[in-house]
Design an enzyme around this catalytic site. Structure first.
Site, PDB file in Angstrom:
ATOM      1  N   TRP A 155      39.138  18.442  69.874  1.00  0.00           N
ATOM      2  CA  TRP A 155      39.559  18.604  71.282  1.00  0.00           C
ATOM      3  C   TRP A 155      38.410  19.226  72.060  1.00  0.00           C
ATOM      4  CZ3 TRP A 155      44.790  20.886  73.282  1.00  0.00           C
ATOM      5  CH2 TRP A 155      45.854  20.135  72.868  1.00  0.00           C
ATOM      6  N   ASP A 201      42.288  35.143  64.313  1.00  0.00           N
ATOM      7  CA  ASP A 201      43.808  34.823  64.582  1.00  0.00           C
ATOM      8  C   ASP A 201      44.333  35.348  66.072  1.00  0.00           C
ATOM      9  OD1 ASP A 201      46.592  35.156  64.548  1.00  0.00           O
ATOM     10  OD2 ASP A 201      46.801  36.321  62.748  1.00  0.00           O
ATOM     11  N   GLY A 232      37.939  20.401  65.598  1.00  0.00           N
ATOM     12  CA  GLY A 232      36.985  20.311  66.567  1.00  0.00           C
ATOM     13  C   GLY A 232      37.022  19.100  67.522  1.00  0.00           C
ATOM     14  N   ASP A 239      39.596  29.717  65.635  1.00  0.00           N
ATOM     15  CA  ASP A 239      40.604  29.207  64.580  1.00  0.00           C
ATOM     16  C   ASP A 239      40.745  30.349  63.755  1.00  0.00           C
ATOM     17  OD1 ASP A 239      41.894  25.993  64.297  1.00  0.00           O
ATOM     18  OD2 ASP A 239      41.660  27.462  62.556  1.00  0.00           O
ATOM     19  N   LYS A 295      50.246  22.929  72.845  1.00  0.00           N
ATOM     20  CA  LYS A 295      51.173  22.280  72.057  1.00  0.00           C
ATOM     21  C   LYS A 295      52.275  23.134  71.549  1.00  0.00           C
ATOM     22  CE  LYS A 295      49.941  21.125  67.611  1.00  0.00           C
ATOM     23  NZ  LYS A 295      49.649  19.860  67.284  1.00  0.00           N
ATOM     24  N   ASP A 355      46.134  23.750  70.766  1.00  0.00           N
ATOM     25  CA  ASP A 355      46.778  22.884  69.881  1.00  0.00           C
ATOM     26  C   ASP A 355      47.100  23.572  68.594  1.00  0.00           C
ATOM     27  OD1 ASP A 355      47.369  20.279  69.168  1.00  0.00           O
ATOM     28  OD2 ASP A 355      45.561  19.660  68.161  1.00  0.00           O
TER      29      ASP A 355
HETATM   30  C1  LIG Z   1      46.552  20.787  64.675  1.00  0.00           C
HETATM   31  S1  LIG Z   1      45.283  21.620  64.272  1.00  0.00           S
HETATM   32  C2  LIG Z   1      44.117  21.653  65.814  1.00  0.00           C
HETATM   33  C3  LIG Z   1      43.348  20.509  65.955  1.00  0.00           C
HETATM   34  C4  LIG Z   1      42.389  20.464  66.895  1.00  0.00           C
HETATM   35  N1  LIG Z   1      42.726  20.651  68.213  1.00  0.00           N
HETATM   36  C5  LIG Z   1      41.298  19.523  66.760  1.00  0.00           C
HETATM   37  O1  LIG Z   1      41.391  18.632  67.944  1.00  0.00           O
HETATM   38  O2  LIG Z   1      40.708  19.345  65.908  1.00  0.00           O
HETATM   39  C6  LIG Z   1      46.145  23.366  64.500  1.00  0.00           C
HETATM   40  C7  LIG Z   1      44.969  24.465  64.219  1.00  0.00           C
HETATM   41  O3  LIG Z   1      45.736  25.617  64.449  1.00  0.00           O
HETATM   42  C8  LIG Z   1      44.996  26.488  63.692  1.00  0.00           C
HETATM   43  N2  LIG Z   1      46.012  27.890  63.681  1.00  0.00           N
HETATM   44  C9  LIG Z   1      47.211  28.196  63.307  1.00  0.00           C
HETATM   45  N3  LIG Z   1      47.433  29.452  63.363  1.00  0.00           N
HETATM   46  C10 LIG Z   1      46.274  30.001  64.234  1.00  0.00           C
HETATM   47  C11 LIG Z   1      46.149  31.443  64.664  1.00  0.00           C
HETATM   48  N4  LIG Z   1      46.976  32.258  64.384  1.00  0.00           N
HETATM   49  N5  LIG Z   1      44.969  31.468  65.211  1.00  0.00           N
HETATM   50  C12 LIG Z   1      44.167  30.730  65.400  1.00  0.00           C
HETATM   51  N6  LIG Z   1      44.134  29.414  64.916  1.00  0.00           N
HETATM   52  C13 LIG Z   1      45.422  29.066  64.346  1.00  0.00           C
HETATM   53  C14 LIG Z   1      45.082  25.844  62.378  1.00  0.00           C
HETATM   54  O4  LIG Z   1      43.973  26.729  61.446  1.00  0.00           O
HETATM   55  C15 LIG Z   1      44.562  24.485  62.797  1.00  0.00           C
HETATM   56  O5  LIG Z   1      43.060  24.260  62.612  1.00  0.00           O
END
Ligand SMILES: C[S@@+](CC[C@H](N)C(=O)[O-])C[C@H]1O[C@@H](n2cnc3c(N)ncnc32)[C@H](O)[C@@H]1O
Length: 253
Positions: free
Chosen positions: A80, A117, A78, A101, A195, A155
């Site tokens: 961002w 998803d 969270g 997420d 990203k 992200d």
């Molecule tokens: C690098 S972290 C994000 C960090 C976040 N921006 C923050 O500031 O806290 C990447 C996130 O992408 C999520 N993610 C990966 N595949 C996903 C999908 N298909 N749908 C939604 N979220 C996804 C992961 O669960 C993870 O929490």
């Protein structure tokens, strides 16, 4: 003496991915020497990801009076959303922020979160429903064909352990899902931040973005470790897709 246990932070969760002590030690050395991790320990942000967004915002002014409805894709934990709230409140902008997420998470105060998803149609439908309801409540007109979003930030990153895809392929798949949401829901004139992971499909992906946005910038924030293949792509000023005659088939095949 019992070994000291690391607290269950994001960092310790990452550690589970390393199999040998040698790899754990090398990871710890890298992380412990990382000034952005030290800074996070003393800040209120939920993860170091905040510093990347702060840096991009300082250069590109992502948050302003025109960014009311924001989708934060790959929201957890969270940080961002925390940055977005901080920047918008500083400018006294009323906002609706929805974090999405695939993993469970807790919402940031004043914002909303759904577990879903982003590569699934049903999740897009839930996102649209959320912002449609907010706009109806706030008596704000949608744009064009019922578009509600003023900014999309993603992200998202695949969990290399589970997806079966390479980091690059998996990331491109997630970015395409975010771009599809932008095609359908981002208002003309608005921006998207994604990203991306370096690899062979990136150039073609950026070309696709150029069909949708007037300006496309590739950014490597200082807070993103230089050894990572991670970059950010900012698409600015979405074109009106209808007016420009860009079809979904052209973009997504
Ligand atoms: C690098 S972290 C994000 C960090 C976040 N921006 C923050 O500031 O806290 C990447 C996130 O992408 C999520 N993610 C990966 N595949 C996903 C999908 N298909 N749908 C939604 N979220 C996804 C992961 O669960 C993870 O929490």
């Amino acid at each position: 003496m019992r070994p000291t246990r690391l607290p269950m932070t994001h960092t310790s969760l990452h550690l589970r991915r390393f199999k040998s002590d040698k790899r754990i030690n090398s990871f710890l050395n890298r992380v412990q020497g990382d000034s952005f991790v030290s800074e996070r320990k003393t800040s209120l942000y939920k993860s170091r990801a905040a510093f990347k967004l702060l840096e991009i915002d300082a250069a590109h002014r992502l948050f302003n009076k025109n960014t009311r409805n924001i989708a934060d894709l790959g929201f957890a934990p969270g940080a961002w959303t925390q940055v977005a709230v901080q920047r918008l409140e500083a400018q006294k902008v009323a906002y609706n922020i929805l974090g999405v997420d695939i993993n469970p998470a807790s919402p940031v105060r004043g914002c909303h979160y759904i577990q879903g998803d982003v590569t699934k149609k049903s999740t897009h439908a839930r996102i649209v429903e959320f912002f449609k309801n907010r706009d109806e409540r706030d008596k704000v007109e949608s744009a064009g064909d019922g578009q509600h979003l003023d900014f999309i930030m993603s992200d998202m990153m695949v969990n290399a352990m589970g997806s079966g895809l390479s980091d690059h392929d998996g990331n491109m798949y997630l970015c395409s899902a975010a771009l599809l949401l932008a095609y359908n829901q981002l208002k003309p004139g608005c921006n998207i931040l994604l990203k991306v992971w370096l690899g062979q499909e990136l150039e073609e992906f950026v070309d696709r973005m150029k069909l949708m946005f007037a300006h496309v910038n590739t950014i490597k924030p200082k807070a993103s470790r230089s050894i990572l293949s991670e970059l950010y792509v900012l698409g600015k000023k979405k074109y009106d897709m209808k007016e420009r005659g860009v079809t979904i088939e052209q973009l997504f095949g």
